[in-house]
Motif scaffolding. Structure first.
Motif, PDB file in Angstrom:
ATOM      1  N   ARG A   1       0.876  -1.199   0.000  1.00 38.30           N
ATOM      2  CA  ARG A   1       0.000   0.000   0.000  1.00 38.30           C
ATOM      3  C   ARG A   1       0.903   1.236   0.000  1.00 38.30           C
ATOM      4  NH1 ARG A   1      -4.283   0.301   4.621  1.00 38.30           N
ATOM      5  NH2 ARG A   1      -5.338  -1.229   3.294  1.00 38.30           N
ATOM      6  N   ILE A   2       0.703   2.086  -0.985  1.00 37.65           N
ATOM      7  CA  ILE A   2       1.570   3.265  -1.082  1.00 37.65           C
ATOM      8  C   ILE A   2       0.743   4.547  -1.008  1.00 37.65           C
ATOM      9  CG2 ILE A   2       3.285   2.078  -2.499  1.00 37.65           C
ATOM     10  CD1 ILE A   2       1.992   3.988  -4.833  1.00 37.65           C
ATOM     11  N   LEU A   3       1.400   5.616  -0.621  1.00 34.14           N
ATOM     12  CA  LEU A   3       0.790   6.943  -0.725  1.00 34.14           C
ATOM     13  C   LEU A   3       1.624   7.700  -1.748  1.00 34.14           C
ATOM     14  CD1 LEU A   3       0.371  10.034  -0.162  1.00 34.14           C
ATOM     15  CD2 LEU A   3      -1.533   8.662   0.632  1.00 34.14           C
ATOM     16  N   LEU A   4       1.027   7.931  -2.903  1.00 33.27           N
ATOM     17  CA  LEU A   4       1.719   8.631  -3.984  1.00 33.27           C
ATOM     18  C   LEU A   4       1.380  10.121  -3.924  1.00 33.27           C
ATOM     19  CD1 LEU A   4       3.327   8.580  -6.700  1.00 33.27           C
ATOM     20  CD2 LEU A   4       1.153   8.049  -7.836  1.00 33.27           C
ATOM     21  N   LYS A   5       2.427  10.944  -3.821  1.00 29.35           N
ATOM     22  CA  LYS A   5       2.212  12.402  -3.832  1.00 29.35           C
ATOM     23  C   LYS A   5       2.746  12.946  -5.157  1.00 29.35           C
ATOM     24  CE  LYS A   5       2.364  16.773  -3.408  1.00 29.35           C
ATOM     25  NZ  LYS A   5       3.298  17.743  -2.926  1.00 29.35           N
ATOM     26  N   ILE A   6       1.896  13.688  -5.855  1.00 30.94           N
ATOM     27  CA  ILE A   6       2.329  14.282  -7.122  1.00 30.94           C
ATOM     28  C   ILE A   6       2.183  15.792  -7.018  1.00 30.94           C
ATOM     29  CG2 ILE A   6       1.821  14.460  -9.594  1.00 30.94           C
ATOM     30  CD1 ILE A   6       0.788  11.583  -9.398  1.00 30.94           C
ATOM     31  N   SER A   7       3.257  16.490  -7.306  1.00 29.10           N
ATOM     32  CA  SER A   7       3.165  17.951  -7.216  1.00 29.10           C
ATOM     33  C   SER A   7       2.367  18.472  -8.413  1.00 29.10           C
ATOM     34  CB  SER A   7       4.560  18.573  -7.177  1.00 29.10           C
ATOM     35  OG  SER A   7       5.265  18.220  -8.325  1.00 29.10           O
ATOM     36  N   GLY A   8       1.707  19.592  -8.194  1.00 31.03           N
ATOM     37  CA  GLY A   8       0.864  20.177  -9.245  1.00 31.03           C
ATOM     38  C   GLY A   8       1.650  20.444 -10.521  1.00 31.03           C
ATOM     39  N   GLU A   9       2.921  20.794 -10.369  1.00 35.01           N
ATOM     40  CA  GLU A   9       3.759  21.110 -11.542  1.00 35.01           C
ATOM     41  C   GLU A   9       3.827  19.960 -12.543  1.00 35.01           C
ATOM     42  OE1 GLU A   9       7.608  22.346 -10.316  1.00 35.01           O
ATOM     43  OE2 GLU A   9       6.937  24.350  -9.763  1.00 35.01           O
ATOM     44  N   VAL A  10       3.750  18.725 -12.019  1.00 39.04           N
ATOM     45  CA  VAL A  10       3.807  17.567 -12.916  1.00 39.04           C
ATOM     46  C   VAL A  10       2.587  17.573 -13.847  1.00 39.04           C
ATOM     47  CG1 VAL A  10       3.782  15.026 -13.007  1.00 39.04           C
ATOM     48  CG2 VAL A  10       5.172  16.187 -11.294  1.00 39.04           C
ATOM     49  N   LEU A  11       1.459  18.058 -13.329  1.00 38.07           N
ATOM     50  CA  LEU A  11       0.221  18.061 -14.109  1.00 38.07           C
ATOM     51  C   LEU A  11       0.225  19.092 -15.227  1.00 38.07           C
ATOM     52  CD1 LEU A  11      -0.910  16.234 -11.887  1.00 38.07           C
ATOM     53  CD2 LEU A  11      -2.947  17.645 -11.839  1.00 38.07           C
ATOM     54  N   GLN A  12       1.074  20.116 -15.106  1.00 33.91           N
ATOM     55  CA  GLN A  12       1.025  21.172 -16.122  1.00 33.91           C
ATOM     56  C   GLN A  12       1.881  20.831 -17.353  1.00 33.91           C
ATOM     57  OE1 GLN A  12       2.210  24.559 -13.816  1.00 33.91           O
ATOM     58  NE2 GLN A  12       4.352  24.387 -14.354  1.00 33.91           N
ATOM     59  N   GLY A  13       2.643  19.724 -17.268  1.00 36.46           N
ATOM     60  CA  GLY A  13       3.486  19.321 -18.402  1.00 36.46           C
ATOM     61  C   GLY A  13       4.453  20.422 -18.763  1.00 36.46           C
ATOM     62  N   ARG A  14       4.495  20.804 -20.052  1.00 36.36           N
ATOM     63  CA  ARG A  14       5.438  21.852 -20.466  1.00 36.36           C
ATOM     64  C   ARG A  14       4.829  23.250 -20.344  1.00 36.36           C
ATOM     65  NH1 ARG A  14       7.538  18.537 -25.210  1.00 36.36           N
ATOM     66  NH2 ARG A  14       9.055  17.215 -24.168  1.00 36.36           N
ATOM     67  N   ASN A  15       3.546  23.303 -19.982  1.00 38.11           N
ATOM     68  CA  ASN A  15       2.884  24.612 -19.870  1.00 38.11           C
ATOM     69  C   ASN A  15       3.296  25.318 -18.591  1.00 38.11           C
ATOM     70  OD1 ASN A  15       1.507  23.792 -22.175  1.00 38.11           O
ATOM     71  ND2 ASN A  15      -0.114  22.839 -20.957  1.00 38.11           N
ATOM     72  N   LYS A  16       2.980  26.602 -18.517  1.00 39.63           N
ATOM     73  CA  LYS A  16       3.345  27.371 -17.317  1.00 39.63           C
ATOM     74  C   LYS A  16       2.210  27.403 -16.300  1.00 39.63           C
ATOM     75  CE  LYS A  16       7.164  30.337 -18.527  1.00 39.63           C
ATOM     76  NZ  LYS A  16       7.742  29.518 -19.533  1.00 39.63           N
ATOM     77  N   PHE A  17       1.022  27.029 -16.739  1.00 38.57           N
ATOM     78  CA  PHE A  17      -0.140  27.086 -15.856  1.00 38.57           C
ATOM     79  C   PHE A  17      -1.163  26.068 -16.347  1.00 38.57           C
ATOM     80  CE2 PHE A  17      -4.301  28.687 -14.521  1.00 38.57           C
ATOM     81  CZ  PHE A  17      -4.060  29.070 -13.208  1.00 38.57           C
ATOM     82  N   GLY A  18      -1.927  25.516 -15.424  1.00 40.22           N
ATOM     83  CA  GLY A  18      -3.076  24.691 -15.790  1.00 40.22           C
ATOM     84  C   GLY A  18      -2.800  23.205 -15.865  1.00 40.22           C
ATOM     85  N   ILE A  19      -3.739  22.516 -16.504  1.00 37.40           N
ATOM     86  CA  ILE A  19      -3.694  21.049 -16.546  1.00 37.40           C
ATOM     87  C   ILE A  19      -3.432  20.588 -17.976  1.00 37.40           C
ATOM     88  CG2 ILE A  19      -5.050  18.954 -16.175  1.00 37.40           C
ATOM     89  CD1 ILE A  19      -6.682  20.535 -14.072  1.00 37.40           C
TER      90      ILE A  19
END
Ligand code: UDP
Length: 238
Positions: free
Chosen positions: A8-26
């Motif tokens: 059982r793991i707790l995976l933490k993903i920072s918001g920056e990973v979600l924005q890919g190469r963009n500077k803002f958003g998803i």
């Protein structure tokens, strides 16, 4: 290696990973990539709790610099983590991953209200439980939420998925001469002021003997390799 090192793991993903190469958003492709990585470890029986930050949308400290009250800014940050969590849930749904978004702040009609008992029940049924809204209070970060929820749900480890390969002696995006550490103790991190996560979250993990691995979630199958015990990222233990 055929057995799983963690169940059982707790995976933490920072918001920056979600924005890919963009500077803002998803960025939809980033969401799909994370869903695929999670699916790989669900397929081998791992239970997954997920905490997503919101650096891709709003962070309290940054936003407060424009002149909005810090507490209000943190509330905006908290709400942004819910936005990210709902987006992630929808994409996971497309990959036939069962999931549940839980928030400590009741949001009837949008997600479930967090209780640790319900979270553990869902994890045991192999639902991905997305812990949204941080710990539900301002002046904290989603690192604290990851450690807190990790402890509450009796997770084996915190896996912090970032855009870099692990913990470095200095910021690799600013300096060229840097060392990537493979193994550290909690004491090393504190002594050398290494950037792993915010200090209150880190101390919580240390006090509860919860190991942490910082790794690059953008590297294909890195999450899978960690579960199988391969050397990936930086591990921090006692
Ligand atoms: N936040 C908060 N309390 C929490 C978790 C988050 O106030 O328990 C707010 C805070 O403003 C923070 C923002 O939500 O800056 C986003 O979280 P974080 O900075 O951890 O996101 P990440 O850096 O992981 O993308």
């Amino acid at each position: 290696m055929s057995t799983n090192i963690y169940s059982r793991i707790l995976l933490k993903i920072s918001g920056e990973v979600l924005q890919g190469r963009n500077k803002f958003g998803i960025d939809i492709n980033s969401l799909k990539k994370i869903a695929k990585e999670i699916k790989l470890i669900l397929n081998i029986g791992v239970q997954v709790g997920l905490v997503i930050g919101s650096g891709n949308l709003f962070r309290g400290t940054t936003l407060s610099k424009v002149g909005i009250n810090r507490i209000a800014c943190d509330h905006i940050g908290i709400l942004s983590t819910i936005i990210n969590s709902l987006a992630m849930q929808d994409i996971m749904n497309n990959y036939s991953i069962h999931s549940c978004v839980m928030s400590p702040i009741p949001l009837h009609g949008i997600c479930e209200t967090y209780t640790y008992q319900r979270a553990i029940k869902l994890l045991s049924k192999h639902y991905v439980v997305i812990f949204a809204a941080g710990i539900g209070n301002p002046l904290f970060t989603t690192d604290s939420a990851a450690c807190l929820r990790g402890i509450e749900t009796q997770s084996d480890i915190i896996l912090k998925g970032t855009k870099v390969d692990g913990v470095y002696s200095k910021d690799p995006e600013k300096y060229s001469q840097v060392t990537l550490y493979k193994k550290l103790t909690y004491r090393d991190v504190i002594k050398h002021e290494l950037k792993v996560m915010d200090l209150s979250a880190f101390l919580l993990a240390r006090d509860h003997n919860l190991p942490i691995i910082v790794f690059n979630i953008n590297k294909n199958e890195s999450l899978y390799r960690i579960i199988k015990g391969y050397n990936e990222g930086t591990i921090i233990t006692n």
